[in-house]
Each structure stands twice: as C-alpha cells, then as structure tokens.
Scaffold this active site. Structure first.
Site, PDB file in Angstrom:
ATOM      1  CB  SER A  82      15.832  17.337 -18.022  1.00  0.00           C
ATOM      2  OG  SER A  82      15.164  18.580 -18.077  1.00  0.00           O
ATOM      3  CG  HIS A 111      -1.828  -1.183   1.297  1.00  0.00           C
ATOM      4  ND1 HIS A 111      -2.988  -1.338   0.579  1.00  0.00           N
ATOM      5  CD2 HIS A 111      -1.671  -2.326   2.022  1.00  0.00           C
ATOM      6  CE1 HIS A 111      -3.532  -2.512   0.861  1.00  0.00           C
ATOM      7  NE2 HIS A 111      -2.753  -3.136   1.722  1.00  0.00           N
TER       8      HIS A 111
END
Length: 460
Positions: free
Chosen positions: A293, A169
């Site tokens: 990037s 989770h």
C-alpha cells in the site's frame, strides 16, 4: 502540451508485454502474414511437385529456399509487405506479390502464375488463422495452463491432510482439507484441458464459394476435393469439405468456448484463494522491495489473484464475443469475421497474463495451519451433522428411539456457540449404543473430514 511519441494502446503491448510476448510470434499481424506466406509457398510447392499444368517439380534447393523465405519472415519482409499493401490496399494480394518478387529473385518467374492459383483470400486466411491459433494454443497457452495446474496439484498434495473449516454460504460448515479443496480445481481444469487437447483445427481450400469452380475450369480432370484434402491435412489441419467462401469457424467457437470455460474455473480459483487469504488461512510471503500500500506499510495485497481475476474476465468476454460472432456469416461471405479475428491474440493474451499472475501468486502463499486449527476449534457446532446422522443410523438399527434427530440437534446448535464439553455432555446423555457414543465423543472438528485426503487419488 507536446504530443507523446507513439505509444501502445493495449497494456498487453506495454506494461505486460514481457508476460505475453511469446503469443506475438503467432497471434499478431506479422505472425498471420508469416503463416500466409507459408500457405502460399506450400501450395506452390504442392502444385509443382504434382506437375500441375505442365509444371515440373522444383529442385530441392529451390524448395528449401522458398520454405526458408516463409520460415524466416522478419522485419525486412514485414516492411516490404507494408509497402506493397500501401499500393494494393489488400493484405492477401500483397502477400502474393511479395512471393512473386521472391520467385523472380530465385529465377523462378516462369511459375509465378501458380502463386495464389485458384485461391480466394479466405483460402489463405482460414488456413493461416488455423495454423497460428493452433501453434499459440498448443505451444504457449496450454503449456502455461498445464504448468499452473501442476503447481496447484502439488499444493493440493502437500496440504491434503490440512483440516480446515468449510464455508458453505460463507458460514461455518462440515470441515474439509485445504488439499481436497484445491484438488477440486485441479480435477475441473484437467477435464477442460483434455477437451482442449482434443480440439480440431479445421481448414477449407475450395475457392470463391466453396465449389472448386475455378479449379475445375482450369483442369476438369483433376480430383480437386482430394487435392484440397491432401493439402489441408499436409498443413497439420483437419479438412472441411463443405463451406461457403469461408471456413465456418465452428471449430473456433468450440475452442474459444472451452478456453473461456477454463478461464472461469481459474477465476473461481482466484476468488477462493483471495478469500482464504482474507480469512488468514494463507499468509502471503513478502517479496523483497515490493510495496503493498502506498500509505499502509504493513500491507501485502493479494494483487496476483486480483490481477488474474480482471484479466480472466476480459479474456472470457472477448472469447465469448468471438464464439458468438464467428459462427454467423451472411450468405456466402461477409467481412465481420475479419476484424473480429484480429482480436484472438488479445483474448488469449489476457488469459496468458492471468496464468502468469496465478503461477506467481501460488508461489507466494504459505498455509497457516495454526489459523486453520483455531477456526476449527472455535466451531464445534459443525459436529451437529455427524451427531444427528449417527442417531438416525442408531434408530434404524433399533438402538435408539429418539424422534427427529435433526430437530434435536437444531435446537442445540442453531445460532449457538457450543464447545467440546457441552457436546460431550450432550452425547453422553443420548439414547444410542456405546460404540456410537464413543465414536462421537472422540470426534473433533479437525477429525471430521471424512475421506477428504484419499479423494486426491482421483486426480489424473
């Protein structure tokens, strides 16, 4: 603005062509036509080798020439076929006329009427698709999938002892090892690969509505179902005796469903690796000259796994559509399958591209064991499970009277950060046996991995 010269619409035929071009030998219009020529030629050879309708077996030289014509189907034949189809407006009829022309060239015009004998177009098409899909899957796509799984298995073995915090989770949970987590994907994929390897590739060869009506009219004494079976199995396929005009495509739905299943497991792998990279568990190895990037020089983006995700989603969507569409045909025939099947190569192309990216991506990451250790050391509360489980065992054994051990540990750890000293002090004060107490005090998050490394023995 001047018009651009003709450009590929699909990125598989443009930007990514180098990664998927091998599929074009089979899952392309040219590959399909080569298979059609192969089927037509083999049927002609079969009929003459069995002296059907007064024909005689072809001389071995002619057999070799006809088979070479099919095997060497290339630019010359592609262009000739295109010219014929421009007149016939029918792709399979164009193949028939192309072969008739070759028979005339070889001086075999006398047997020209045995070309496409008693065949409907689908007799040729379904066998051709089965041949091309089988070749593409077994010779190109499956070997690439196996190679990725082998690479993943090697990583799992290498990191089988590398303890790390689990994230059920998304929250800190019972530790595992990186190797065991990668092995889960290996095991899942090995199962699907075994199913894919067992796939059948079916073919029909029974005329316009699957009844052998024209065949029987031409030769009432021949055992046409037996002839059909021998011919189909001689092409390396499984014979389907009960069909309409088309082979029912159930084998394709099964195959594409399994391929989509493999895609989704790989998608799960890609998202997990991406997440491990974001957590710092894996470092990406810089590729010389590559840019992460356009504005942030420090970045190394996990593009291999992101590219794989996207292509696996596209592939699965197409494979699902193929599976759903191909199993339905109105009455004895409609043409919905004709357009649909032309996208089989696109579906496997996106999957092959994803596999290529996963293979590269797995080779461009390195485990940061320091990051794993730091994460474990910052989450000692994960040992609460071990402590409450040991207390339960001690209660059953009569060495403790602690009521509701789970609640006791919940109060101590839920929503709290608990360090090693606090846990040691807590354990020392527990009403449990000395041996159990010593075991718990010696336990650390890095050691709380059960038999995770040993589980890799269950891989195939």
């Amino acid at each position: 603005m001047p018009a651009l010269p003709p450009q590929p619409i699909s990125p598989l035929d443009g930007r990514y062509r180098a990664a998927v071009s091998a599929l074009g030998d089979h899952l392309s219009e040219a590959g399909l036509n080569r298979a059609r020529v192969h089927v037509e030629v083999e049927w002609l050879i079969y009929l003459t080798s069995h002296s059907m309708f007064g024909s005689s077996p072809l001389e071995s030289e002619h057999v070799q020439q006809l088979r070479a014509f099919a095997a060497n189907f290339g630019d010359l034949e592609i262009n000739a076929l295109a010219e014929i189809e421009a007149k016939t407006r029918h792709d399979v009829k164009a193949v028939e006329y192309l072969i008739r022309g070759e028979l005339d060239r070889l001086g075999l015009g006398a047997i020209a009427e045995l070309t496409h004998f008693a065949c409907t177009s689908e007799d040729i098409n379904n066998l051709s698709y089965a041949i091309t899909v089988k070749a593409a899957v077994t010779q190109i796509w499956l070997p690439k999938l196996r190679h990725v799984v082998e690479k993943l298995a090697a990583l799992a073995e290498h990191h089988k002892d590398a303890a790390m915090l689990s994230r059920t989770h998304g929250q800190p949970a019972t530790p595992t090892t990186m190797g065991k987590e990668l092995a889960v994907f290996v095991y899942r994929l090995q199962r699907v690969i075994a199913q894919l390897e067992a796939s059948e590739y079916l073919g029909k060869f029974s005329g316009a509505t699957g009844t052998f009506a024209a065949h029987l009219a031409a030769d009432p004494g021949a055992d046409w179902p037996l002839i059909s079976r021998e011919f189909v199995e001689g092409l390396g396929l499984t014979w389907n005796p009960l069909t309409t005009q088309i082979e029912s495509h159930d084998w394709q739905a099964e195959l594409y469903g399994r391929a989509a299943h493999a895609n989704r497991i790989l998608h799960n792998l890609a998202t997990d690796i991406w997440t491990y990279i974001s957590l710092g568990y894996f470092r990406q190895i810089p590729v010389p000259g590559a840019t992460g990037s356009s504005t942030m020089p420090h970045k190394i983006n996990p593009i291999r796994f992101e590219n794989a995700e996207a292509n696996l989603e596209l592939s699965s969507a197409l494979l699902d559509a193929l599976s759903a569409t191909l199993v339905t045909s109105r009455l004895q025939r409609d043409l919905t399958d004709s357009t649909t099947q032309r996208n089989i190569g696109v579906a496997f192309g996106h999957s092959l591209l994803a596999l290529d990216n996963l293979e590269r991506g797995l080779g461009e990451i390195a485990l940061d064991e320091g990051a794993l250790a730091a994460d474990l050391d910052g989450n000692w509360e994960v040992l609460a499970e071990a402590i409450q489980t040991v207390i339960r065992a001690e209660v059953v054994a009569g060495r403790s009277t602690i009521a509701d051990p789970y609640a006791v540990l919940k109060d101590l750890t839920r929503g709290h950060r608990v360090g090693p000293a606090e846990l040691a002090e807590f354990v020392q004060g527990l009403e449990i046996g000395d041996e159990a107490k010593a075991r718990l005090i010696a336990l650390t998050p890095a050691r709380y991995i059960g038999v995770a490394p040993a589980l890799l023995r269950y891989l195939g």
